[in-house]
Design an enzyme around this catalytic site. Structure first.
Site, short mmCIF file in Angstrom:
data_model
loop_
_atom_site.label_atom_id
_atom_site.label_comp_id
_atom_site.label_asym_id
_atom_site.label_seq_id
_atom_site.Cartn_x
_atom_site.Cartn_y
_atom_site.Cartn_z
N HIS A 163 0.80 -1.15 0.04
CA HIS A 163 -0.03 -0.08 -0.24
C HIS A 163 1.12 1.41 -0.02
CE1 HIS A 163 -3.55 -2.22 1.79
NE2 HIS A 163 -3.22 -2.85 0.49
N ASP B 9 -7.39 -6.18 -1.65
CA ASP B 9 -6.17 -5.29 -1.04
C ASP B 9 -5.52 -4.61 -2.20
OD1 ASP B 9 -4.63 -7.18 -2.13
OD2 ASP B 9 -3.35 -7.48 -0.25
#
Length: 262
Positions: A89, A144
């Site tokens: 991320h 995700d």
């Protein structure tokens, strides 16, 4: 420095990242996520990088998370997932907030985290044989890698839910029709087309590209008035740059501008 999970090179102001785990169809493990975080910071700090390409070696762009590696973690898997997503991320955040445009050159399958990575790039060129699927819920997992952020913004909520819940597999033509990619080209032309686009962007107004990227990203959650004020600040800041002055002068003088990312 060399990376364990992909090759990295910079030439003519274009950075090229080639995911290099072909035996696992470039499945993403924790090391790849960490390498992506490192290279995203590296590119952001390198003034010579004015465009970037991400592609995969072999028959796949990225087949998603490395479930074989995950299965060996045992009871520590939830903690492992939290660590891995920190790296992944952070990489995706940096790719979206750095000035240089990032292009996905999608060869073969883009599934799971690979699908999310394609959606998180600024532009995507697809090989005709490429295919796309979210795949997460097929393995009892949830998305995700920014998938739930970008996918709904690209295709709309109904289609995003369809992709997440049914794991529908899209062809390159369907991905183009749905707005997941910008262009579909013959497999043999993929890297030539990606290189040509990256080279053109690398000669452009890099700081203006970065400001435009961030404005578009932040505009998804701002009010109209807030966004217009940020736009005003952005264009004023660009007018103070060398490239901004050069672009205006070139237009008035009816000549091609020479941008230097300054």
């Amino acid at each position: 420095m060399d990376y364990e999970t992909f090759s990295y090179e910079v030439s003519n102001s274009v950075a090229r990242i080639t995911l290099d785990r072909p035996d696992s169809f470039n499945a993403m493990n924790c090391q790849m996520a960490k390498d992506l975080m490192d290279v995203s910071i590296r590119m952001d700090e390198d003034s010579d990088v004015r465009a970037a390409i991400i592609t995969g070696k072999g028959k796949a762009f990225c087949a998603g998370g490395d479930l074989v590696a995950f299965s060996k973690v045992g009871d520590n898997l939830p903690a492992f997932a939290k660590e891995m997503t920190v790296y992944l991320h952070a990489a995706i955040s940096r790719l979206n907030r750095m000035d240089a445009p990032v292009i996905a050159a999608v060869n073969g399958v883009a599934a799971g985290a690979g699908f999310s990575l394609v959606c998180a790039t600024d532009l995507a060129i697809a090989a005709e044989s490429s295919a796309y699927t979210m795949a997460y819920t097929l393995a009892g997992l949830s998305p995700d890698g920014s998938g739930t952020y970008f996918v709904s913004r690209l295709v709309g909520m109904r289609r995003a839910k369809e992709l997440a819940l049914t794991n529908r597999k899209l062809s390159s033509a369907e991905a183009l029709d749905w707005g997941l990619v910008n262009q579909v080209v013959p497999d043999a032309d993929l890297m030539a087309e990606a290189d040509a686009l990256a080279t053109r962007l690398a000669a452009g107004a890099t700081r203006a590209y970065g400001t435009a990227k961030r404005l578009i990203l932040e505009g998804t959650s701002s009010s109209l008035e807030t966004q217009m004020e940020v736009e005003a600040q952005g264009i004023a800041a660009m007018m103070a740059t060398r490239d901004g002055r050069e672009g205006i002068d070139a237009f008035v003088s009816k000549r091609k501008p020479t941008f230097t990312a300054e």
